[in-house]
Write a protein that holds these residues in place. Structure first.
Motif, PDB file in Angstrom:
ATOM      1  N   LEU A  16       0.797  -1.236   0.000  1.00 41.00           N
ATOM      2  CA  LEU A  16       0.000   0.000   0.000  1.00 41.00           C
ATOM      3  C   LEU A  16       0.831   1.287   0.000  1.00 41.00           C
ATOM      4  O   LEU A  16       0.477   2.234  -0.704  1.00 41.00           O
ATOM      5  N   PRO A  17       1.942   1.334   0.777  1.00 42.94           N
ATOM      6  CA  PRO A  17       2.731   2.570   0.746  1.00 42.94           C
ATOM      7  C   PRO A  17       3.258   2.902  -0.650  1.00 42.94           C
ATOM      8  O   PRO A  17       3.295   4.069  -1.036  1.00 42.94           O
ATOM      9  N   LEU A  18       3.610   1.869  -1.420  1.00 38.91           N
ATOM     10  CA  LEU A  18       4.075   2.106  -2.797  1.00 38.91           C
ATOM     11  C   LEU A  18       2.932   2.592  -3.673  1.00 38.91           C
ATOM     12  O   LEU A  18       3.098   3.479  -4.513  1.00 38.91           O
ATOM     13  N   LEU A  19       1.762   2.012  -3.454  1.00 37.75           N
ATOM     14  CA  LEU A  19       0.578   2.404  -4.213  1.00 37.75           C
ATOM     15  C   LEU A  19       0.257   3.883  -3.940  1.00 37.75           C
ATOM     16  O   LEU A  19      -0.026   4.651  -4.872  1.00 37.75           O
ATOM     17  N   ALA A  20       0.317   4.257  -2.671  1.00 40.34           N
ATOM     18  CA  ALA A  20       0.051   5.646  -2.295  1.00 40.34           C
ATOM     19  C   ALA A  20       1.115   6.569  -2.892  1.00 40.34           C
ATOM     20  O   ALA A  20       0.795   7.669  -3.367  1.00 40.34           O
ATOM     21  N   ALA A  21       2.361   6.097  -2.889  1.00 40.00           N
ATOM     22  CA  ALA A  21       3.460   6.914  -3.435  1.00 40.00           C
ATOM     23  C   ALA A  21       3.283   7.115  -4.941  1.00 40.00           C
ATOM     24  O   ALA A  21       3.603   8.175  -5.476  1.00 40.00           O
ATOM     25  N   GLU A  22       2.742   6.104  -5.606  1.00 42.09           N
ATOM     26  CA  GLU A  22       2.510   6.211  -7.057  1.00 42.09           C
ATOM     27  C   GLU A  22       1.481   7.311  -7.345  1.00 42.09           C
ATOM     28  O   GLU A  22       1.671   8.147  -8.213  1.00 42.09           O
ATOM     29  N   ARG A  23       0.398   7.296  -6.585  1.00 43.35           N
ATOM     30  CA  ARG A  23      -0.659   8.303  -6.751  1.00 43.35           C
ATOM     31  C   ARG A  23      -0.117   9.710  -6.532  1.00 43.35           C
ATOM     32  O   ARG A  23      -0.403  10.626  -7.292  1.00 43.35           O
ATOM     33  N   LEU A  24       0.656   9.835  -5.462  1.00 46.78           N
ATOM     34  CA  LEU A  24       1.194  11.145  -5.095  1.00 46.78           C
ATOM     35  C   LEU A  24       2.181  11.634  -6.158  1.00 46.78           C
ATOM     36  O   LEU A  24       2.162  12.810  -6.542  1.00 46.78           O
TER      37      LEU A  24
END
Ligand SMILES: [Mg+2]
Length: 199
Positions: A34-42
């Motif tokens: 999830l942290p990578l997924l959130a980082a992708e969005r950001l």
């Protein structure tokens, strides 16, 4: 709708298929990262209005944003994006999503009239996604994504680049997409028409 149109430039995600539920499914599938997924969005949001000169420069900046302030490096972000994130999206599209009949009809009609057709996506893996949807990539004259051209939608330069690839003129070009702020804004930036696909 295709009156006076010689070139149709279609968005992919949300346009060729209804993408509702995809983001939630991505979270369900990729819960372990999830942290990578959130980082992708950001990173996408941060890079939004920046224009780079090449695909390489774009992705270099993109993965730098993705890794900034995190334990993972730029290259880990890149490997994750290419081997986990994008393939997961393609698999989920194949399993849960189908094409929009009205858009497929529009494509068929454009083909029949001998118009030029292009897919212009804001993501990569255009060919893989078309195949996942059971759409023949060979029927399009151009398959391209904005990052390949160095930016994200609604970059005016990228929209112009796509039209140039097709030898298209703004007054006879129709952009088709599900987002007014991305696809509609691309069309307006180059003075072309826009057809919004509604859910
Ligand atoms: Mg879209």
């Amino acid at each position: 709708m295709l009156n006076g149109v010689r070139t149709v430039i279609l968005d992919l995600d949300g346009t060729l298929y209804d993408k509702r539920g995809l983001a939630q499914r991505m979270v369900g599938r990729l819960w372990w990262c999830l942290p990578l997924l959130a980082a992708e969005r950001l990173a996408r949001r941060n890079i939004h209005y920046v224009r780079y000169t090449s695909k390489e420069e774009f992705f270099d900046a993109f993965f730098t944003y993705m890794s900034r302030g995190h334990w993972w490096s730029k290259s880990i972000a890149e490997v994750w994006y290419n081997t986990v994130y994008m393939p997961a999206m393609v698999r989920l599209i194949k399993r849960y999503h189908t094409t929009r009949p009205e858009v497929m009809e529009l494509i068929a009609e454009a083909k029949e009239q001998g118009l030029q057709l292009a897919i212009y996506s804001d993501y990569g893996c255009v060919e893989e996604k078309l195949e996942a949807l059971g759409v023949d990539p060979a029927q399009f004259d151009v398959l391209v994504s904005a990052p390949e051209l160095g930016a994200l939608k609604p970059s005016e330069t990228c929209a112009r680049d796509v039209m140039e690839m097709l030898g298209a003129k703004p007054e006879t070009t129709l952009f088709v997409g599900d987002r007014d702020d991305k696809d509609g804004a691309s069309a307006r930036a180059v003075g072309a028409r826009f057809l919004k696909i509604e859910n």
